[in-house]
Design a protein around this motif. Sequence first.
Motif, PDB file in Angstrom:
ATOM      1  N   LEU A  12     -25.636  54.249 -37.352  1.00  0.00           N
ATOM      2  CA  LEU A  12     -24.370  53.597 -36.799  1.00  0.00           C
ATOM      3  C   LEU A  12     -24.276  54.707 -35.459  1.00  0.00           C
ATOM      4  O   LEU A  12     -23.013  55.017 -35.038  1.00  0.00           O
ATOM      5  CB  LEU A  12     -23.179  53.800 -37.828  1.00  0.00           C
ATOM      6  CG  LEU A  12     -23.367  53.094 -38.963  1.00  0.00           C
ATOM      7  CD1 LEU A  12     -22.140  52.940 -39.765  1.00  0.00           C
ATOM      8  CD2 LEU A  12     -23.710  51.583 -38.595  1.00  0.00           C
ATOM      9  N   ALA A  13     -25.187  55.484 -35.080  1.00  0.00           N
ATOM     10  CA  ALA A  13     -25.138  56.505 -34.099  1.00  0.00           C
ATOM     11  C   ALA A  13     -24.501  55.662 -32.689  1.00  0.00           C
ATOM     12  O   ALA A  13     -23.830  56.275 -31.875  1.00  0.00           O
ATOM     13  CB  ALA A  13     -26.407  57.073 -33.751  1.00  0.00           C
ATOM     14  N   GLY A  14     -24.731  54.457 -32.588  1.00  0.00           N
ATOM     15  CA  GLY A  14     -24.470  53.726 -31.209  1.00  0.00           C
ATOM     16  C   GLY A  14     -23.271  53.010 -31.266  1.00  0.00           C
ATOM     17  O   GLY A  14     -22.697  52.491 -30.432  1.00  0.00           O
ATOM     18  N   PHE A  15     -22.275  53.148 -32.481  1.00  0.00           N
ATOM     19  CA  PHE A  15     -21.075  52.504 -32.669  1.00  0.00           C
ATOM     20  C   PHE A  15     -19.949  53.271 -32.066  1.00  0.00           C
ATOM     21  O   PHE A  15     -19.889  54.376 -31.930  1.00  0.00           O
ATOM     22  CB  PHE A  15     -20.925  52.293 -34.360  1.00  0.00           C
ATOM     23  CG  PHE A  15     -21.661  51.147 -34.711  1.00  0.00           C
ATOM     24  CD1 PHE A  15     -21.029  50.169 -35.386  1.00  0.00           C
ATOM     25  CD2 PHE A  15     -23.029  51.028 -34.746  1.00  0.00           C
ATOM     26  CE1 PHE A  15     -21.574  48.896 -35.939  1.00  0.00           C
ATOM     27  CE2 PHE A  15     -23.819  49.958 -35.145  1.00  0.00           C
ATOM     28  CZ  PHE A  15     -23.159  48.824 -35.779  1.00  0.00           C
ATOM     29  N   ASP A  43     -13.535  49.740 -36.290  1.00  0.00           N
ATOM     30  CA  ASP A  43     -12.117  49.902 -36.377  1.00  0.00           C
ATOM     31  C   ASP A  43     -11.497  49.132 -35.257  1.00  0.00           C
ATOM     32  O   ASP A  43     -10.488  49.442 -34.466  1.00  0.00           O
ATOM     33  CB  ASP A  43     -11.738  51.514 -36.381  1.00  0.00           C
ATOM     34  CG  ASP A  43     -10.375  51.793 -36.628  1.00  0.00           C
ATOM     35  OD1 ASP A  43      -9.822  50.757 -37.488  1.00  0.00           O
ATOM     36  OD2 ASP A  43      -9.730  52.770 -36.285  1.00  0.00           O
ATOM     37  N   GLY A  44     -12.161  47.918 -34.925  1.00  0.00           N
ATOM     38  CA  GLY A  44     -11.330  46.996 -33.926  1.00  0.00           C
ATOM     39  C   GLY A  44     -11.766  47.313 -32.560  1.00  0.00           C
ATOM     40  O   GLY A  44     -11.313  46.751 -31.611  1.00  0.00           O
ATOM     41  N   ARG A  45     -12.607  48.345 -32.269  1.00  0.00           N
ATOM     42  CA  ARG A  45     -13.257  48.505 -31.049  1.00  0.00           C
ATOM     43  C   ARG A  45     -14.466  47.923 -30.543  1.00  0.00           C
ATOM     44  O   ARG A  45     -15.139  47.160 -31.584  1.00  0.00           O
ATOM     45  CB  ARG A  45     -13.746  50.030 -30.914  1.00  0.00           C
ATOM     46  CG  ARG A  45     -12.588  51.000 -31.394  1.00  0.00           C
ATOM     47  CD  ARG A  45     -13.210  52.551 -31.306  1.00  0.00           C
ATOM     48  NE  ARG A  45     -14.304  52.693 -32.222  1.00  0.00           N
ATOM     49  CZ  ARG A  45     -15.735  52.682 -32.174  1.00  0.00           C
ATOM     50  NH1 ARG A  45     -15.945  52.277 -31.102  1.00  0.00           N
ATOM     51  NH2 ARG A  45     -16.347  52.831 -33.155  1.00  0.00           N
ATOM     52  N   GLU A  46     -14.458  47.627 -29.410  1.00  0.00           N
ATOM     53  CA  GLU A  46     -15.728  47.025 -28.646  1.00  0.00           C
ATOM     54  C   GLU A  46     -17.013  47.808 -28.721  1.00  0.00           C
ATOM     55  O   GLU A  46     -16.696  49.206 -28.399  1.00  0.00           O
ATOM     56  CB  GLU A  46     -15.490  46.529 -27.216  1.00  0.00           C
ATOM     57  CG  GLU A  46     -14.387  45.382 -27.056  1.00  0.00           C
ATOM     58  CD  GLU A  46     -14.935  44.152 -27.558  1.00  0.00           C
ATOM     59  OE1 GLU A  46     -16.105  44.218 -27.687  1.00  0.00           O
ATOM     60  OE2 GLU A  46     -13.962  43.373 -28.131  1.00  0.00           O
ATOM     61  N   HIS A  81     -15.076  59.360 -37.374  1.00  0.00           N
ATOM     62  CA  HIS A  81     -16.511  58.529 -36.772  1.00  0.00           C
ATOM     63  C   HIS A  81     -16.842  57.343 -37.657  1.00  0.00           C
ATOM     64  O   HIS A  81     -16.387  57.022 -38.711  1.00  0.00           O
ATOM     65  CB  HIS A  81     -17.393  59.655 -36.812  1.00  0.00           C
ATOM     66  CG  HIS A  81     -17.495  60.908 -35.910  1.00  0.00           C
ATOM     67  ND1 HIS A  81     -17.026  60.864 -34.559  1.00  0.00           N
ATOM     68  CD2 HIS A  81     -16.902  62.074 -36.387  1.00  0.00           C
ATOM     69  CE1 HIS A  81     -16.719  62.211 -34.141  1.00  0.00           C
ATOM     70  NE2 HIS A  81     -16.675  62.852 -35.305  1.00  0.00           N
ATOM     71  N   PRO A  82     -17.452  56.334 -36.976  1.00  0.00           N
ATOM     72  CA  PRO A  82     -17.674  55.229 -37.635  1.00  0.00           C
ATOM     73  C   PRO A  82     -18.747  55.531 -38.918  1.00  0.00           C
ATOM     74  O   PRO A  82     -18.535  54.610 -40.021  1.00  0.00           O
ATOM     75  CB  PRO A  82     -18.618  54.340 -36.663  1.00  0.00           C
ATOM     76  CG  PRO A  82     -17.959  55.069 -35.088  1.00  0.00           C
ATOM     77  CD  PRO A  82     -17.723  56.347 -35.501  1.00  0.00           C
ATOM     78  N   LEU A  84     -18.939  46.837 -41.038  1.00  0.00           N
ATOM     79  CA  LEU A  84     -18.819  46.568 -39.641  1.00  0.00           C
ATOM     80  C   LEU A  84     -17.512  46.587 -39.329  1.00  0.00           C
ATOM     81  O   LEU A  84     -16.990  47.435 -38.243  1.00  0.00           O
ATOM     82  CB  LEU A  84     -19.483  45.094 -39.111  1.00  0.00           C
ATOM     83  CG  LEU A  84     -19.350  44.922 -37.754  1.00  0.00           C
ATOM     84  CD1 LEU A  84     -20.171  45.989 -36.790  1.00  0.00           C
ATOM     85  CD2 LEU A  84     -20.213  43.657 -37.406  1.00  0.00           C
ATOM     86  N   ARG A  85     -16.385  45.844 -39.897  1.00  0.00           N
ATOM     87  CA  ARG A  85     -15.140  46.184 -39.387  1.00  0.00           C
ATOM     88  C   ARG A  85     -14.873  47.517 -39.608  1.00  0.00           C
ATOM     89  O   ARG A  85     -13.666  47.795 -38.921  1.00  0.00           O
ATOM     90  CB  ARG A  85     -14.401  45.098 -40.594  1.00  0.00           C
ATOM     91  CG  ARG A  85     -14.693  43.750 -40.458  1.00  0.00           C
ATOM     92  CD  ARG A  85     -13.336  42.779 -40.870  1.00  0.00           C
ATOM     93  NE  ARG A  85     -13.157  43.007 -42.205  1.00  0.00           N
ATOM     94  CZ  ARG A  85     -14.009  42.503 -43.107  1.00  0.00           C
ATOM     95  NH1 ARG A  85     -14.707  41.443 -42.974  1.00  0.00           N
ATOM     96  NH2 ARG A  85     -13.556  42.729 -44.651  1.00  0.00           N
ATOM     97  N   VAL A  86     -14.924  48.144 -40.576  1.00  0.00           N
ATOM     98  CA  VAL A  86     -14.301  49.489 -40.826  1.00  0.00           C
ATOM     99  C   VAL A  86     -14.898  50.521 -39.797  1.00  0.00           C
ATOM    100  O   VAL A  86     -14.348  51.264 -39.333  1.00  0.00           O
ATOM    101  CB  VAL A  86     -14.879  50.105 -42.327  1.00  0.00           C
ATOM    102  CG1 VAL A  86     -14.681  51.446 -42.399  1.00  0.00           C
ATOM    103  CG2 VAL A  86     -14.126  49.138 -43.336  1.00  0.00           C
TER     104      VAL A  86
END
Length: 218
Positions: A215-218, A164-167, A111-112, A159-161
């Motif tokens: 980060l719940a909405g990531f 993980d490349g996702r939108e 998870h993010p 943010l990058r971590v």
Amino acid sequence: MRTTHALADAAPSPPEGPSTGGDRPAPATPGARTRSQHQRRRRIVQAAAALASRGGVEAMQMRTVAERAGVALGTLYRYFPSKMDLVVAVVGEEIDLLESSMERRPPTAAHPAGRAVDVLMRATRGLMREPELADALIRSLIMAEVEAPFSDRMASLLLRVATDGREVDIPAEDQLALTGSLAGVWVQELLEMLRGRRTYEQSQHRIEITAERLLAGF
């Protein structure tokens, strides 16, 4: 976050240009000058980190840093006009090392929030091995009178971590605001640990809760 002070006693930089014979070296090429300047700057930053790791920011006297780095005091001031500029450079070097660590061994949490916490707790473990340096850097950044991109860089790394490349269906500005808020909580937890008011486990728990909420909405 692995510190750089152990490398502070690096050997002097090589000559800036090849010799043409006799006692007169050939003019250095622009590339050689750039390498030499980079090496000199790195020696200065490493010397400052070494001093801070032993005596905090008070030990980072400009003359002492110059002597340890093997450069003239005037040269030091050309690279870093003030002690705070030097502190910011040490912080930047530490973040560079943290980013390299993430590239070599990316967080594996599903998870993010877990991935972001991994980054922050790795950084915490590294800094707490050098509490004098950590205290010097954190306190100085809080009182910084020069531009210190620490928060922005940490927010971008988190943010990058986390993504993980996702939108992510959150405006980009809001994404950075959320990870920046998480970085701010982490800095506060570091201060509490350095002051002896919080254990590592307590701070980790608080950071985990904050990351899950932010980060719940990531």
